[in-house]
Design an enzyme around this catalytic site. Sequence first.
Site, PDB file in Angstrom:
ATOM      1  N   ASN A 169       0.797  -1.221   0.000  1.00 38.59           N
ATOM      2  CA  ASN A 169       0.000   0.000   0.000  1.00 38.59           C
ATOM      3  C   ASN A 169       0.832   1.274   0.000  1.00 38.59           C
ATOM      4  O   ASN A 169       0.332   2.320  -0.366  1.00 38.59           O
ATOM      5  CB  ASN A 169      -0.952   0.021   1.205  1.00 38.59           C
ATOM      6  CG  ASN A 169      -0.253  -0.333   2.494  1.00 38.59           C
ATOM      7  OD1 ASN A 169       0.386  -1.376   2.589  1.00 38.59           O
ATOM      8  ND2 ASN A 169      -0.359   0.526   3.485  1.00 38.59           N
ATOM      9  N   SER A 217     -10.946  -5.316   0.459  1.00 36.15           N
ATOM     10  CA  SER A 217     -11.712  -4.262   1.130  1.00 36.15           C
ATOM     11  C   SER A 217     -12.567  -3.524   0.106  1.00 36.15           C
ATOM     12  O   SER A 217     -12.088  -3.227  -0.995  1.00 36.15           O
ATOM     13  CB  SER A 217     -10.731  -3.296   1.784  1.00 36.15           C
ATOM     14  OG  SER A 217     -11.405  -2.129   2.193  1.00 36.15           O
ATOM     15  N   HIS A 219     -13.874  -0.352   0.121  1.00 33.71           N
ATOM     16  CA  HIS A 219     -13.779   1.087  -0.154  1.00 33.71           C
ATOM     17  C   HIS A 219     -12.614   1.478  -1.050  1.00 33.71           C
ATOM     18  O   HIS A 219     -12.487   2.637  -1.430  1.00 33.71           O
ATOM     19  CB  HIS A 219     -13.799   1.903   1.144  1.00 33.71           C
ATOM     20  CG  HIS A 219     -12.565   1.838   1.978  1.00 33.71           C
ATOM     21  ND1 HIS A 219     -11.651   2.857   2.010  1.00 33.71           N
ATOM     22  CD2 HIS A 219     -12.095   0.892   2.817  1.00 33.71           C
ATOM     23  CE1 HIS A 219     -10.672   2.541   2.858  1.00 33.71           C
ATOM     24  NE2 HIS A 219     -10.922   1.350   3.358  1.00 33.71           N
ATOM     25  N   THR A 255     -26.053 -10.247  12.284  1.00 36.38           N
ATOM     26  CA  THR A 255     -26.940 -10.119  11.124  1.00 36.38           C
ATOM     27  C   THR A 255     -26.151  -9.556   9.947  1.00 36.38           C
ATOM     28  O   THR A 255     -25.436  -8.559  10.087  1.00 36.38           O
ATOM     29  CB  THR A 255     -28.137  -9.206  11.470  1.00 36.38           C
ATOM     30  OG1 THR A 255     -28.807  -9.790  12.580  1.00 36.38           O
ATOM     31  CG2 THR A 255     -29.090  -9.066  10.293  1.00 36.38           C
ATOM     32  N   CYS A 343      -3.245   5.009   6.869  1.00 32.90           N
ATOM     33  CA  CYS A 343      -3.441   4.305   8.130  1.00 32.90           C
ATOM     34  C   CYS A 343      -2.375   4.691   9.147  1.00 32.90           C
ATOM     35  O   CYS A 343      -2.600   4.623  10.344  1.00 32.90           O
ATOM     36  CB  CYS A 343      -3.419   2.806   7.908  1.00 32.90           C
ATOM     37  SG  CYS A 343      -4.387   2.340   6.497  1.00 32.90           S
TER      38      CYS A 343
HETATM   39  N1  PLP Z   1      -4.544  -3.825   3.967  1.00 35.17           N
HETATM   40  C1  PLP Z   1      -4.036  -2.900   3.127  1.00 35.17           C
HETATM   41  C2  PLP Z   1      -2.887  -3.270   2.245  1.00 35.17           C
HETATM   42  C3  PLP Z   1      -4.574  -1.615   3.087  1.00 35.17           C
HETATM   43  O1  PLP Z   1      -4.045  -0.708   2.252  1.00 35.17           O
HETATM   44  C4  PLP Z   1      -5.664  -1.297   3.941  1.00 35.17           C
HETATM   45  C5  PLP Z   1      -6.223   0.072   3.966  1.00 35.17           C
HETATM   46  O2  PLP Z   1      -5.578   1.041   3.666  1.00 35.17           O
HETATM   47  C6  PLP Z   1      -6.168  -2.312   4.772  1.00 35.17           C
HETATM   48  C7  PLP Z   1      -5.585  -3.552   4.765  1.00 35.17           C
HETATM   49  C8  PLP Z   1      -7.325  -2.055   5.689  1.00 35.17           C
HETATM   50  O3  PLP Z   1      -8.545  -2.087   4.996  1.00 35.17           O
HETATM   51  P1  PLP Z   1      -9.830  -1.387   5.651  1.00 35.17           P
HETATM   52  O4  PLP Z   1      -9.592   0.090   5.569  1.00 35.17           O
HETATM   53  O5  PLP Z   1     -10.973  -1.834   4.784  1.00 35.17           O
HETATM   54  O6  PLP Z   1      -9.956  -1.892   7.029  1.00 35.17           O
END
Ligand code: PLP
Length: 401
Positions: A169, A217, A219, A255, A343
């Site tokens: 990422n 994921s 989003h 649910t 993150c």
């Molecule tokens: N793993 C990777 C490589 C990510 O880039 C991200 C989010 O940036 C995630 C996991 C986490 O996903 P989520 O935001 O849906 O919890």
Amino acid sequence: MIFLDAAATTPVRREVIEAMFPFLTNQFGNPSSHHELGELAATALEQARAQCAAVLGAHAEELVFTAGGTESDNLALKGIALARRAADPTLNRILISAVEHPAIVESASYLRRVHGFVVDVVPVDASGLVDQGAFAALLESSRPESSTADESQASSGGVAVASIMYANNEVGTVQDLPALARLARAAGVPLHSDAVQAAGWLSLDVRELGVDALSISGHKLGAPKGVGLLYVRSGIHYEPLIHGGGQERGARSGTENVAFSVALATALGLQEAGRGAAVGRVTRLREDFIERILREIPTALLTGHRSRRLPNVASFCFPGTSGESVLLELERRDIVCSSGSACAAGSDEPSAVLSALGMERAVAQTALRFSFAHDVTGEQLRAAGDELIAAVDRMQRLGGK
Ligand code: PLP
């Protein structure tokens, strides 16, 4: 505004809102209810699962809807590790790569702290590619008949699960997952892969990839935040994290979020349908962008692998600046990107990923990531390039303040 932060998140696509809308309004049933409204919801949920299964080349029963990539990663790592060790108490080790997302790093840390697992970190090279020799050596110690394993590894037990992300990422490096999966398979160790960034850009065919578990994921793909998917190959047991009414075949009680599951399936299908065309076009635009930046900012460093990278990620360090100040300067100029990953944003610590690539702290703190959506245009990237060149020049002249 030019939004070049698609790896952080994407807007929900109109088709996705339209597909999920009925399940938030007139078709609001609970899939467990034994009446028509409930059955409609249950059917929609299973159709969504089948649509996702088609993209992954998996069986629908191998998929669990979750509340996002973080939950999928947690469920895979903790679930498989705990189930495998319950079946064989000697399986006491976990392997993760040095460039995993915090969802994996922190899950591994929890398994170490609370459940006594030993966590081994597989090193990467300066481009972010996993050292296959080191991975093979760590896996080797998992084999009962292993004679080459060194004493300390052998004495701490076999490997319960390994987790290596598909694409990173922060720097976009794409691992050779089929090769890593062959090594894991030969050692009899289940391999999970975080495909959150790869989804929508790379093939997710789990049989071709050879992985045993895969996280996605919503989003990052044009579905809402708070929905995800976990594939676990049939025959691999895993403990649920959430206990209750036994929904999702017992893998995740609660649910079901029918509307968001429909949204994820719709978004994944749309991304997959547009993937072929987008990959070629966006890769060319990314290359033009990277080449221009490296040419016009002689001090710029490209982070990650030169060619084995996500089509939509261009990541750099700009020594003599600070990532945060260039980010703010770009925002003033209406260009939105990311310094480090969203993150980890807000912390002053240099990125753990860039440190794992061997980058010095001072250089790592100058990192910026530009990540593109399927519909990014050449015009947007030319404008962003102009502003980036001007912003870096200004910050370097100001001495990185
Ligand atoms: N793993 C990777 C490589 C990510 O880039 C991200 C989010 O940036 C995630 C996991 C986490 O996903 P989520 O935001 O849906 O919890």
